[in-house]
Design a protein around this motif. Structure first.
Motif, PDB file in Angstrom:
ATOM      1  N   ALA A  46       0.851  -1.185   0.000  1.00 56.03           N
ATOM      2  CA  ALA A  46       0.000   0.000   0.000  1.00 56.03           C
ATOM      3  C   ALA A  46       0.890   1.238   0.000  1.00 56.03           C
ATOM      4  CB  ALA A  46      -0.896   0.003   1.231  1.00 56.03           C
ATOM      5  N   LEU A  47       0.691   2.129  -0.957  1.00 52.73           N
ATOM      6  CA  LEU A  47       1.489   3.349  -1.070  1.00 52.73           C
ATOM      7  C   LEU A  47       0.633   4.559  -0.730  1.00 52.73           C
ATOM      8  CD1 LEU A  47       4.087   4.856  -1.850  1.00 52.73           C
ATOM      9  CD2 LEU A  47       3.263   4.851  -4.228  1.00 52.73           C
ATOM     10  N   LEU A  48       1.062   5.328   0.258  1.00 51.97           N
ATOM     11  CA  LEU A  48       0.410   6.578   0.635  1.00 51.97           C
ATOM     12  C   LEU A  48       1.352   7.721   0.273  1.00 51.97           C
ATOM     13  CD1 LEU A  48      -0.774   5.566   4.226  1.00 51.97           C
ATOM     14  CD2 LEU A  48      -2.039   5.339   2.081  1.00 51.97           C
ATOM     15  N   VAL A  49       0.825   8.759  -0.358  1.00 53.63           N
ATOM     16  CA  VAL A  49       1.642   9.894  -0.781  1.00 53.63           C
ATOM     17  C   VAL A  49       1.106  11.159  -0.127  1.00 53.63           C
ATOM     18  CG1 VAL A  49       2.469  11.254  -2.735  1.00 53.63           C
ATOM     19  CG2 VAL A  49       2.163   8.771  -2.976  1.00 53.63           C
ATOM     20  N   ALA A  50       1.995  11.880   0.552  1.00 54.79           N
ATOM     21  CA  ALA A  50       1.584  13.095   1.244  1.00 54.79           C
ATOM     22  C   ALA A  50       2.821  13.934   1.552  1.00 54.79           C
ATOM     23  CB  ALA A  50       0.850  12.760   2.539  1.00 54.79           C
ATOM     24  N   PRO A  51       2.657  15.246   1.719  1.00 53.45           N
ATOM     25  CA  PRO A  51       3.788  16.079   2.131  1.00 53.45           C
ATOM     26  C   PRO A  51       4.219  15.719   3.545  1.00 53.45           C
ATOM     27  CG  PRO A  51       1.740  17.336   2.150  1.00 53.45           C
ATOM     28  CD  PRO A  51       1.420  16.024   1.510  1.00 53.45           C
ATOM     29  N   PRO A  52       5.493  15.869   3.860  1.00 54.36           N
ATOM     30  CA  PRO A  52       5.999  15.449   5.176  1.00 54.36           C
ATOM     31  C   PRO A  52       5.275  16.063   6.359  1.00 54.36           C
ATOM     32  CG  PRO A  52       7.820  15.852   3.681  1.00 54.36           C
ATOM     33  CD  PRO A  52       6.582  16.309   2.967  1.00 54.36           C
ATOM     34  N   MET A  58      -0.926  11.036   9.517  1.00 50.70           N
ATOM     35  CA  MET A  58      -1.259   9.864   8.701  1.00 50.70           C
ATOM     36  C   MET A  58      -0.764   8.579   9.342  1.00 50.70           C
ATOM     37  SD  MET A  58      -0.758  11.258   4.811  1.00 50.70           S
ATOM     38  CE  MET A  58      -1.457   9.747   4.110  1.00 50.70           C
ATOM     39  N   ILE A  59       0.429   8.637   9.919  1.00 51.32           N
ATOM     40  CA  ILE A  59       0.959   7.449  10.599  1.00 51.32           C
ATOM     41  C   ILE A  59       0.093   7.094  11.795  1.00 51.32           C
ATOM     42  CG2 ILE A  59       2.918   6.539  11.919  1.00 51.32           C
ATOM     43  CD1 ILE A  59       4.737   8.264  10.078  1.00 51.32           C
ATOM     44  N   ALA A  60      -0.302   8.101  12.555  1.00 53.20           N
ATOM     45  CA  ALA A  60      -1.170   7.853  13.710  1.00 53.20           C
ATOM     46  C   ALA A  60      -2.480   7.205  13.268  1.00 53.20           C
ATOM     47  CB  ALA A  60      -1.436   9.156  14.457  1.00 53.20           C
ATOM     48  N   ALA A  61      -3.030   7.679  12.144  1.00 47.19           N
ATOM     49  CA  ALA A  61      -4.299   7.134  11.652  1.00 47.19           C
ATOM     50  C   ALA A  61      -4.153   5.694  11.162  1.00 47.19           C
ATOM     51  CB  ALA A  61      -4.835   8.012  10.526  1.00 47.19           C
ATOM     52  N   GLU A  62      -2.986   5.357  10.633  1.00 40.10           N
ATOM     53  CA  GLU A  62      -2.745   3.997  10.147  1.00 40.10           C
ATOM     54  C   GLU A  62      -2.564   3.003  11.288  1.00 40.10           C
ATOM     55  OE1 GLU A  62      -2.622   2.610   6.970  1.00 40.10           O
ATOM     56  OE2 GLU A  62      -3.553   4.515   6.420  1.00 40.10           O
ATOM     57  N   ARG A  63      -2.126   3.474  12.436  1.00 39.95           N
ATOM     58  CA  ARG A  63      -1.939   2.661  13.638  1.00 39.95           C
ATOM     59  C   ARG A  63      -1.047   1.428  13.386  1.00 39.95           C
ATOM     60  NH1 ARG A  63      -5.166   4.116  17.649  1.00 39.95           N
ATOM     61  NH2 ARG A  63      -4.933   2.103  18.677  1.00 39.95           N
ATOM     62  N   PRO A  64       0.142   1.615  12.827  1.00 45.24           N
ATOM     63  CA  PRO A  64       1.014   0.455  12.590  1.00 45.24           C
ATOM     64  C   PRO A  64       1.667  -0.025  13.888  1.00 45.24           C
ATOM     65  CG  PRO A  64       2.188   2.458  12.050  1.00 45.24           C
ATOM     66  CD  PRO A  64       0.786   2.878  12.421  1.00 45.24           C
ATOM     67  N   LEU A  91      12.055  15.467  11.081  1.00 51.21           N
ATOM     68  CA  LEU A  91      11.066  14.635  10.401  1.00 51.21           C
ATOM     69  C   LEU A  91      11.015  13.230  10.989  1.00 51.21           C
ATOM     70  CD1 LEU A  91       8.932  14.353   8.246  1.00 51.21           C
ATOM     71  CD2 LEU A  91      10.737  13.901   6.562  1.00 51.21           C
ATOM     72  N   ILE A  92      12.175  12.693  11.343  1.00 50.49           N
ATOM     73  CA  ILE A  92      12.196  11.363  11.953  1.00 50.49           C
ATOM     74  C   ILE A  92      11.434  11.377  13.277  1.00 50.49           C
ATOM     75  CG2 ILE A  92      13.679   9.631  13.050  1.00 50.49           C
ATOM     76  CD1 ILE A  92      15.757  10.224  10.891  1.00 50.49           C
ATOM     77  N   LEU A  93      11.683  12.380  14.105  1.00 53.43           N
ATOM     78  CA  LEU A  93      10.991  12.437  15.399  1.00 53.43           C
ATOM     79  C   LEU A  93       9.495  12.694  15.211  1.00 53.43           C
ATOM     80  CD1 LEU A  93      13.528  14.347  17.656  1.00 53.43           C
ATOM     81  CD2 LEU A  93      12.952  11.924  17.692  1.00 53.43           C
ATOM     82  N   SER A  94       9.132  13.485  14.205  1.00 50.93           N
ATOM     83  CA  SER A  94       7.721  13.718  13.935  1.00 50.93           C
ATOM     84  C   SER A  94       7.013  12.428  13.541  1.00 50.93           C
ATOM     85  CB  SER A  94       7.573  14.764  12.817  1.00 50.93           C
ATOM     86  OG  SER A  94       6.218  14.946  12.470  1.00 50.93           O
ATOM     87  N   ALA A  95       7.636  11.656  12.661  1.00 56.36           N
ATOM     88  CA  ALA A  95       7.061  10.368  12.261  1.00 56.36           C
ATOM     89  C   ALA A  95       6.945   9.432  13.464  1.00 56.36           C
ATOM     90  CB  ALA A  95       7.913   9.730  11.174  1.00 56.36           C
ATOM     91  N   ALA A  96       7.969   9.441  14.310  1.00 56.11           N
ATOM     92  CA  ALA A  96       7.958   8.572  15.484  1.00 56.11           C
ATOM     93  C   ALA A  96       6.850   8.958  16.454  1.00 56.11           C
ATOM     94  CB  ALA A  96       9.313   8.633  16.180  1.00 56.11           C
ATOM     95  N   ARG A  97       6.640  10.254  16.633  1.00 55.59           N
ATOM     96  CA  ARG A  97       5.549  10.699  17.519  1.00 55.59           C
ATOM     97  C   ARG A  97       4.196  10.247  16.971  1.00 55.59           C
ATOM     98  NH1 ARG A  97       8.544  15.681  17.158  1.00 55.59           N
ATOM     99  NH2 ARG A  97       9.954  15.870  18.956  1.00 55.59           N
ATOM    100  N   GLY A  98       4.043  10.336  15.651  1.00 54.37           N
ATOM    101  CA  GLY A  98       2.806   9.856  15.052  1.00 54.37           C
ATOM    102  C   GLY A  98       2.595   8.377  15.306  1.00 54.37           C
ATOM    103  N   ALA A  99       3.672   7.615  15.188  1.00 58.62           N
ATOM    104  CA  ALA A  99       3.586   6.173  15.422  1.00 58.62           C
ATOM    105  C   ALA A  99       3.206   5.873  16.871  1.00 58.62           C
ATOM    106  CB  ALA A  99       4.910   5.508  15.072  1.00 58.62           C
TER     107      ALA A  99
END
Length: 219
Positions: A46-52, A58-64, A91-99
């Motif tokens: 599954a490929l999701l495309v969005a600005p950083p 988006m990561i939070a919504a995906e709940r991986p 950006l790495i920390l932002s993605a991690a917070r979302g996760a």
């Protein structure tokens, strides 16, 4: 990989290691989040495309359950130290917070050998500060990959310095012995297989993986 399909969300898929992670995910379905479309992603993923700036939500919504982060650039590519830090730290920390907000229990991140928040080297200091920031987020399990020189076929324009280093790596690797073995070059595909072996592993805490450890995991 050792977790059920769709349980791994990958960011940094367009880089050398990210593409290798996709290549070795045979029989598994990844959720890939990228800033631009990718034409060569197998249909099973599954490929999701969005600005950083939207990634965390988006990561939070995906709940991986597992976030794999292969994000990384160079100061030369980024254009400045500030632009480099915006990717390799912010950006790495932002993605991690979302996760974490989405309930992720494990994160696997590609850092660099020698990373330390106390380093005098800006690159390694930034990597170390990123690692410290990830530790503070409280993942049940955090796996930090610390490769040295990465070898493999990169997409995009060649990097002269890395090309020269890769050419002499077979010689320099032999000279790196004992505690210096961790600085040896390593194929991106080996790092990717190690990431696959770690995804979904139990055992809480922060785990550092350098050259020898990644090679054992890949085997």
């Amino acid at each position: 990989m050792s977790v059920p399909p769709s349980d791994i969300l990958l960011v940094g898929a367009t880089g050398l290691i990210g593409r290798a992670v996709i290549a070795v995910a045979a029989g598994r379905r990844l959720t890939i989040l990228a800033r631009r479309p990718m034409d060569d992603v197998p249909e099973r993923h599954a490929l999701l495309v969005a600005p950083p700036e939207r990634w965390a939500d988006m990561i939070a919504a995906e709940r991986p359950p597992v976030l794999v982060c292969c994000l990384g650039t160079t100061i030369r590519q980024a254009g400045s130290q500030a632009a480099f830090r915006a990717v390799d730290h912010d950006l790495i920390l932002s993605a991690a917070r979302g996760a974490r907000l989405g309930g992720a229990t494990q994160m696997i991140v590609v850092s660099a050998v020698g990373a330390s928040a106390q380093s005098r080297n800006f690159y390694l200091r930034t990597k170390g500060e990123t690692e410290d920031g990830l530790r503070a987020l409280g993942f049940a399990r955090l796996d930090i990959m610390r490769p040295g020189l990465l070898t493999g076929e990169r997409a995009g324009p060649p990097r002269l310095g890395e090309g020269i280093a890769s050419a002499v790596a077979p010689v320099t690797d032999v000279l790196l012995r004992g505690s210096l073995r961790r600085y040896r070059s390593i194929p991106a595909a080996v790092v990717a297989r190690a990431i696959g072996a770690l995804a979904g592993q139990g055992g809480p805490g922060v785990h550092i993986h350098e050259n020898d450890s990644m090679r054992r995991l890949a085997d």
